[in-house]
Scaffold this active site. Structure first.
Site, PDB file in Angstrom:
ATOM      1  N   HIS A   1       3.308  14.676   1.583  1.00 39.04           N
ATOM      2  CA  HIS A   1       2.630  15.948   1.306  1.00 39.04           C
ATOM      3  C   HIS A   1       3.654  17.058   1.477  1.00 39.04           C
ATOM      4  O   HIS A   1       4.506  16.974   2.373  1.00 39.04           O
ATOM      5  CB  HIS A   1       1.498  16.196   2.315  1.00 39.04           C
ATOM      6  CG  HIS A   1       0.319  15.299   2.110  1.00 39.04           C
ATOM      7  ND1 HIS A   1      -0.653  15.549   1.172  1.00 39.04           N
ATOM      8  CD2 HIS A   1      -0.041  14.152   2.717  1.00 39.04           C
ATOM      9  CE1 HIS A   1      -1.567  14.591   1.217  1.00 39.04           C
ATOM     10  NE2 HIS A   1      -1.219  13.725   2.144  1.00 39.04           N
TER      11      HIS A   1
ATOM     12  N   ASN B   1      -5.072   7.339  -6.069  1.00 37.01           N
ATOM     13  CA  ASN B   1      -5.746   8.612  -5.720  1.00 37.01           C
ATOM     14  C   ASN B   1      -4.970   9.829  -6.206  1.00 37.01           C
ATOM     15  O   ASN B   1      -4.593  10.700  -5.435  1.00 37.01           O
ATOM     16  CB  ASN B   1      -6.046   8.697  -4.215  1.00 37.01           C
ATOM     17  CG  ASN B   1      -4.803   8.710  -3.342  1.00 37.01           C
ATOM     18  OD1 ASN B   1      -3.763   8.158  -3.701  1.00 37.01           O
ATOM     19  ND2 ASN B   1      -4.893   9.344  -2.177  1.00 37.01           N
TER      20      ASN B   1
ATOM     21  N   HIS C   1      -4.555  -0.498   5.891  1.00 35.04           N
ATOM     22  CA  HIS C   1      -4.061   0.286   7.029  1.00 35.04           C
ATOM     23  C   HIS C   1      -4.977   0.209   8.262  1.00 35.04           C
ATOM     24  O   HIS C   1      -5.524   1.202   8.717  1.00 35.04           O
ATOM     25  CB  HIS C   1      -3.814   1.754   6.648  1.00 35.04           C
ATOM     26  CG  HIS C   1      -4.859   2.391   5.766  1.00 35.04           C
ATOM     27  ND1 HIS C   1      -6.198   2.388   6.049  1.00 35.04           N
ATOM     28  CD2 HIS C   1      -4.739   3.058   4.601  1.00 35.04           C
ATOM     29  CE1 HIS C   1      -6.830   3.030   5.094  1.00 35.04           C
ATOM     30  NE2 HIS C   1      -5.973   3.441   4.203  1.00 35.04           N
TER      31      HIS C   1
ATOM     32  N   LYS D   1      -9.367  -0.135  -5.741  1.00 35.64           N
ATOM     33  CA  LYS D   1      -9.385   0.520  -4.433  1.00 35.64           C
ATOM     34  C   LYS D   1     -10.708   1.237  -4.189  1.00 35.64           C
ATOM     35  O   LYS D   1     -11.157   2.041  -5.007  1.00 35.64           O
ATOM     36  CB  LYS D   1      -8.227   1.537  -4.360  1.00 35.64           C
ATOM     37  CG  LYS D   1      -8.158   2.339  -3.059  1.00 35.64           C
ATOM     38  CD  LYS D   1      -7.735   1.501  -1.865  1.00 35.64           C
ATOM     39  CE  LYS D   1      -7.898   2.250  -0.557  1.00 35.64           C
ATOM     40  NZ  LYS D   1      -6.758   3.071  -0.200  1.00 35.64           N
TER      41      LYS D   1
ATOM     42  N   HIS E   1     -10.530   1.262   1.945  1.00 35.49           N
ATOM     43  CA  HIS E   1     -10.288   2.261   2.986  1.00 35.49           C
ATOM     44  C   HIS E   1     -11.474   2.111   3.932  1.00 35.49           C
ATOM     45  O   HIS E   1     -12.583   2.552   3.617  1.00 35.49           O
ATOM     46  CB  HIS E   1     -10.205   3.673   2.395  1.00 35.49           C
ATOM     47  CG  HIS E   1      -9.875   4.694   3.433  1.00 35.49           C
ATOM     48  ND1 HIS E   1      -8.676   5.377   3.459  1.00 35.49           N
ATOM     49  CD2 HIS E   1     -10.571   5.112   4.533  1.00 35.49           C
ATOM     50  CE1 HIS E   1      -8.649   6.176   4.521  1.00 35.49           C
ATOM     51  NE2 HIS E   1      -9.793   6.043   5.182  1.00 35.49           N
TER      52      HIS E   1
ATOM     53  N   HIS F   1       0.871  -1.203   0.000  1.00 37.35           N
ATOM     54  CA  HIS F   1       0.000   0.000   0.000  1.00 37.35           C
ATOM     55  C   HIS F   1       0.895   1.236   0.000  1.00 37.35           C
ATOM     56  O   HIS F   1       1.493   1.577   1.011  1.00 37.35           O
ATOM     57  CB  HIS F   1      -0.909   0.018   1.239  1.00 37.35           C
ATOM     58  CG  HIS F   1      -1.863   1.175   1.264  1.00 37.35           C
ATOM     59  ND1 HIS F   1      -3.220   1.019   1.417  1.00 37.35           N
ATOM     60  CD2 HIS F   1      -1.676   2.512   1.138  1.00 37.35           C
ATOM     61  CE1 HIS F   1      -3.814   2.201   1.396  1.00 37.35           C
ATOM     62  NE2 HIS F   1      -2.886   3.136   1.232  1.00 37.35           N
TER      63      HIS F   1
ATOM     64  N   HIS G   1       1.616   5.392  -1.699  1.00 42.43           N
ATOM     65  CA  HIS G   1       1.263   6.566  -2.505  1.00 42.43           C
ATOM     66  C   HIS G   1       2.535   7.117  -3.138  1.00 42.43           C
ATOM     67  O   HIS G   1       3.435   7.563  -2.424  1.00 42.43           O
ATOM     68  CB  HIS G   1       0.610   7.639  -1.630  1.00 42.43           C
ATOM     69  CG  HIS G   1      -0.666   7.164  -1.018  1.00 42.43           C
ATOM     70  ND1 HIS G   1      -1.888   7.298  -1.646  1.00 42.43           N
ATOM     71  CD2 HIS G   1      -0.907   6.503   0.140  1.00 42.43           C
ATOM     72  CE1 HIS G   1      -2.829   6.745  -0.883  1.00 42.43           C
ATOM     73  NE2 HIS G   1      -2.256   6.255   0.205  1.00 42.43           N
TER      74      HIS G   1
ATOM     75  N   ASP H   1       1.541   2.706   3.464  1.00 40.36           N
ATOM     76  CA  ASP H   1       0.692   3.889   3.297  1.00 40.36           C
ATOM     77  C   ASP H   1       1.530   5.164   3.350  1.00 40.36           C
ATOM     78  O   ASP H   1       1.036   6.214   3.758  1.00 40.36           O
ATOM     79  CB  ASP H   1      -0.427   3.925   4.351  1.00 40.36           C
ATOM     80  CG  ASP H   1      -1.547   4.889   3.976  1.00 40.36           C
ATOM     81  OD1 ASP H   1      -1.639   5.273   2.799  1.00 40.36           O
ATOM     82  OD2 ASP H   1      -2.317   5.255   4.879  1.00 40.36           O
TER      83      ASP H   1
ATOM     84  N   ALA I   1      -3.942  14.730   5.449  1.00 40.58           N
ATOM     85  CA  ALA I   1      -3.621  13.492   6.161  1.00 40.58           C
ATOM     86  C   ALA I   1      -2.519  12.750   5.425  1.00 40.58           C
ATOM     87  O   ALA I   1      -2.535  12.674   4.204  1.00 40.58           O
ATOM     88  CB  ALA I   1      -4.863  12.614   6.227  1.00 40.58           C
TER      89      ALA I   1
HETATM   90  C1  NCD Z   1      -3.353   9.209   1.989  1.00 37.36           C
HETATM   91  C2  NCD Z   1      -2.879  10.253   0.986  1.00 37.36           C
HETATM   92  O1  NCD Z   1      -2.328  11.274   1.396  1.00 37.36           O
HETATM   93  O2  NCD Z   1      -3.033  10.040  -0.218  1.00 37.36           O
HETATM   94  N1  NCD Z   1      -3.340   9.788   3.298  1.00 37.36           N
HETATM   95  C3  NCD Z   1      -3.297   9.112   4.470  1.00 37.36           C
HETATM   96  O3  NCD Z   1      -3.376   9.751   5.520  1.00 37.36           O
HETATM   97  N2  NCD Z   1      -3.140   7.817   4.527  1.00 37.36           N
HETATM   98  C4  NCD Z   1      -4.684   8.702   1.608  1.00 37.36           C
HETATM   99  C5  NCD Z   1      -5.117   7.462   2.331  1.00 37.36           C
HETATM  100  O4  NCD Z   1      -4.579   6.372   2.126  1.00 37.36           O
HETATM  101  O5  NCD Z   1      -6.037   7.553   3.159  1.00 37.36           O
HETATM  102 ZN    ZN Z   2      -3.225   5.140   1.578  1.00 41.75          ZN
END
Ligand code: NCD
Ligand code: ZN
Length: 350
Positions: free
Chosen positions: A253, A43, A176, A101, A138, A15, A17, A249, A265
């Site tokens: 950011h 996403n 997660h 997803k 999720h 998992h 990003h 996860d 988040a």
């Molecule tokens: C993830 C993101 O920033 O894309 N953020 C997170 O807090 N995990 C999105 C997600 O997996 O919920």
């Molecule tokens: Zn995630």
């Protein structure tokens, strides 16, 4: 005296990003250094909803890899209420898409195209069950009347239990997980239901959100929970139960998107992911079970071959930088300015 060393089969991240464009180029190296493969979250803005888009995204990831890296991105589709049933057969037939997803609309970063009403995607889920394509969940309700700390538990009762009854053969991963309730549900479920566990949910409880003041860099979705839940997750991850496997996860950011009146988040953990998991397993006195959690249970669930090369860690602490570059900005990683107990040994002797 030589530092203790730990050598395991190279792990995968189930998992992750990776973002896109310059941000992708900033972060991919950390993951590719540690993991052979990763399930890449869809996403983006706009979301990756078709096989064609997933294949394009896969090409952009491959193009941003360090030269010679054998890393393989495993792509996913973002489920929306307008996902076509035919897209599932296309995904199954493609050699690049490995899962779909589900985001409840509004649950987290870039989830506004997500599902509002599960019954509207039943035909797609039926096709996934038929084609044996895993559904990644999720698992949080978005109902503002439900306390944010209870949203995973309520999702399980309201949506996951009925979903499992309706689609008993559908392979599902509750992503997660953050609560003892999720651990109990998944460990009691048949083998077609599994869960990923992040390293931040293994190492931090909700006190980390308010240590001496508000800590936006520890804010993620699902939110950190109380200590009893962290302990249950650690117990599950280190139990040897194949229902549970590694999924960081890691969600970078830019600093300005976290340090603001309404911050995003996500924790960035890719820079030290395996090293931090080793800390958690060591804390539980179960370093011997890290390999199965990190390198065996995931490929077994996805029915992919286990990796054959190896990776080594040694118990030499190192200091995490205050920040890493992220596109034109910076990203504050987990443990910024502090130490991590384990470090990566660049060339693993096998
Ligand atoms: C993830 C993101 O920033 O894309 N953020 C997170 O807090 N995990 C999105 C997600 O997996 O919920
Ligand atoms: Zn995630």
């Amino acid at each position: 005296m030589k530092s203790p060393r730990l050598e395991i089969t190279r792990p995968d991240d189930w998992h992750l990003h990776l973002r896109d464009g310059d941000a992708l180029a900033s972060v991919i190296g950390h993951t590719a250094q540690r993991f052979a493969r990763a399930i890449v979250m869809p996403n983006l803005k706009p979301p990756v909803t078709t096989v064609a888009q997933a294949e394009d995204y896969r090409r952009r990831i491959m193009a941003s890899l360090p030269a010679g890296s054998p890393f393989q991105p495993l792509m996913t589709l973002y489920l929306t209420e307008s996902t076509a049933v035919e897209e599932i057969a296309r995904a199954k037939a493609s050699d690049g898409v490995f899962a779909v997803k589900y985001y409840p609309a509004g649950a987290t970063t870039h989830s506004d195209s997500g599902v509002r009403e599960l019954s509207r995607v039943y035909r797609v889920l039926e096709a996934m069950e038929k084609h044996d394509l895993p559904l990644l969940l999720h698992g949080e309700v978005t109902d503002p009347d439900i306390d944010i700390f209870d949203r995973e538990q309520v999702f399980i009762e309201r949506h996951l239990v009925p979903l499992q009854a309706r689609f008993p053969a559908l392979r599902m991963v509750l992503e997660h997980i953050t609560t003892r309730d999720a651990v109990d549900f998944v460990s009691g479920a048949p083998a077609n239901v599994a869960a990923t566990i992040t390293v931040h949910h293994l190492l931090l409880n909700r006190n980390a959100l308010f240590a001496g003041g508000i800590r936006p860099h520890n804010y993620c979705a699902p939110i950190l929970k109380r200590e009893a839940h962290r302990a249950a997750l650690l117990q599950a991850a280190t139990s040897g139960d194949p229902h549970f496997f590694l999924g960081t996860d890691s969600a970078p950011h830019p600093r300005e998107a976290k340090e603001t009146a309404c911050g995003c988040a996500g924790l960035y953990t890719a820079h030290a992911a395996l090293e931090l998991y080793a800390e958690a397993f060591e804390q539980a006195g179960r370093l011997d079970r890290l390999e199965a959690f990190a390198s065996f249970h995931g490929p077994d669930f996805y029915r992919l071959p286990r990796n054959t090369d190896r990776i080594a860690l040694e118990r030499t602490p190192w200091n995490v930088p205050e920040e890493y570059p992220l596109a034109g900005s910076t990203c504050q990683p987990m443990r910024a300015g502090e130490s991590v107990a384990w470090s990566l040994v660049e060339t693993a002797a096998s």
